[in-house]
Design a protein around this motif. Structure first.
Motif, PDB file in Angstrom:
ATOM      1  N   ARG A  72     -41.685  51.217 -95.053  1.00 53.27           N
ATOM      2  CA  ARG A  72     -42.203  49.903 -95.434  1.00 53.27           C
ATOM      3  C   ARG A  72     -42.025  49.687 -96.937  1.00 53.27           C
ATOM      4  N   SER A  73     -41.666  48.471 -97.281  1.00 55.08           N
ATOM      5  CA  SER A  73     -41.495  48.098 -98.684  1.00 55.08           C
ATOM      6  C   SER A  73     -41.809  46.615 -98.833  1.00 55.08           C
ATOM      7  N   GLY A  74     -41.966  46.164-100.065  1.00 54.09           N
ATOM      8  CA  GLY A  74     -42.285  44.754-100.276  1.00 54.09           C
ATOM      9  C   GLY A  74     -42.237  44.361-101.737  1.00 54.09           C
ATOM     10  N   ASP A 127     -51.555  48.755 -96.338  1.00 54.53           N
ATOM     11  CA  ASP A 127     -52.188  47.481 -95.972  1.00 54.53           C
ATOM     12  C   ASP A 127     -53.490  47.259 -96.729  1.00 54.53           C
ATOM     13  N   LEU A 130     -52.634  46.146-100.249  1.00 57.55           N
ATOM     14  CA  LEU A 130     -52.203  44.749-100.255  1.00 57.55           C
ATOM     15  C   LEU A 130     -53.397  43.805-100.117  1.00 57.55           C
ATOM     16  N   ILE A 145     -42.914  41.410 -97.282  1.00 51.68           N
ATOM     17  CA  ILE A 145     -43.046  42.781 -96.790  1.00 51.68           C
ATOM     18  C   ILE A 145     -41.941  43.049 -95.764  1.00 51.68           C
ATOM     19  N   GLN A 146     -41.282  44.199 -95.878  1.00 51.22           N
ATOM     20  CA  GLN A 146     -40.237  44.588 -94.939  1.00 51.22           C
ATOM     21  C   GLN A 146     -40.571  45.954 -94.315  1.00 51.22           C
ATOM     22  N   SER A 215     -45.009  54.069 -99.096  1.00 52.57           N
ATOM     23  CA  SER A 215     -44.402  52.743 -99.102  1.00 52.57           C
ATOM     24  C   SER A 215     -44.153  52.298-100.542  1.00 52.57           C
ATOM     25  N   LEU A 217     -43.755  49.176-103.314  1.00 48.59           N
ATOM     26  CA  LEU A 217     -44.121  47.782-103.589  1.00 48.59           C
ATOM     27  C   LEU A 217     -43.713  47.428-105.018  1.00 48.59           C
TER      28      LEU A 217
END
Length: 295
Positions: A72-74, A127, A130, A145-146, A215, A217
């Motif tokens: 997960r990344s964003g 999460d 975020l 978010i991907q 993750s 970010l």
């Protein structure tokens, strides 16, 4: 009768002596083929136990377990009224959830300050982090978010590693069984190649595990007025910016005048000489008029 027995014995001995090198040669067959055959049998047994055949085809769920491996990344952009306080709050939130900054950069244009941050957060707290950012005092202007499913790559690499380790064990066991130097060198070469392949795939596995466990970010943190186009700011912010811009213009003008001081000397000297030349011409003209006799 004795001669017949002696002849028969001689023929049998000759046949045995002729067949013996062939047996020895067969026993000293290629070490690589023997090891590959043994490893293949072990590998087949491993596959058979982990992926039993069925009437409908191969059991795909046995190869790829139900547990998904997700990276997960964003990216997030935050608009702040007090950017230094906001940066401090981000630092505290990141430490609270066990994260860290992989990259941290700031840009100070004189009037405005901004931060570009790349944070790594444990996947189980991503999460929650975020949510804390969204509920903070800063305005969230953009969020993306991907998630990338790398389950097939992960478990395929894991399976290949297990298989290569089985091969490696078989070759290591054969080192003590080598009958000559040539066989020993062949075994050692196979061990070297397998070890290099295992090391390379272990690097891939470590990278995947790190990306899955943490993750990524990217955070863009900027001051409130820095992102607004001209005309949408308040009167006082525009006045402050105008005063600041006027002072910068005056300062640059003064510095520019000082930078070209040799030019001012040349211009001043030229004006002085030109004025002297004009005064001399005027004086000469007056003198010539007074000296001319009247008719």
């Amino acid at each position: 009768m004795k001669r017949a027995r002696f002849s028969l014995f001689t023929i049998v001995a000759l046949l045995l002596s002729c067949n013996r090198p062939e047996k020895v040669t067969e026993q000293n067959a290629s070490v690589q083929e023997v090891a590959l055959d043994a490893a293949k049998q072990t590998d087949q047994a491993f596959v058979a136990t982990s992926n039993p055949p069925s009437a409908e085809g191969p059991n795909v769920s046995a190869i790829v377990p139900a547990e998904k491996k997700i990276i997960r990344s964003g990216q997030v952009a935050l608009e702040s009224k007090n950017i230094r306080s906001s940066k401090s709050d981000l630092d505290k939130q990141l430490a609270k959830f066990g994260g860290y900054y992989e990259q941290e950069a700031s840009t100070n244009s004189g009037a405005y300050l901004s931060y570009t941050l790349v944070a790594r957060i444990p996947a189980q707290h991503f999460d929650a982090f975020l949510k804390a950012v969204e509920n903070g005092k800063d305005q969230l202007t953009s969020l993306s978010i991907q998630g990338e499913d790398v389950s097939l790559t992960y478990f395929d690499t894991q399976s290949r590693l297990k298989s290569k380790r089985v091969y490696l064990v078989k070759y290591q066991q054969m080192v003590g069984q080598a009958k000559n130097v040539k066989e020993l060198l062949e075994i050692q070469e196979q061990i070297r190649q397998l070890q290099e392949e295992i090391d390379s795939q272990e690097v891939v596995m470590r990278r995947l595990k790190d990306q899955i466990a943490f993750s990524t970010l990217r955070i863009e943190l900027f001051e409130q007025e820095a992102n607004l186009p001209m005309g949408t700011q308040t009167f006082w912010s525009q006045l402050s910016q105008a005063v600041h811009s006027g002072w910068e213009l005056m300062k640059n003008f003064i510095l520019g005048v000082i930078y070209v001081w040799p030019l001012w000397i040349v211009i001043g000297t030229s004006i002085f000489l030109w004025r002297r030349f004009l005064k001399a011409r005027i004086r000469k003209a007056k003198t010539s008029r007074t000296d001319t006799p009247k008719g």
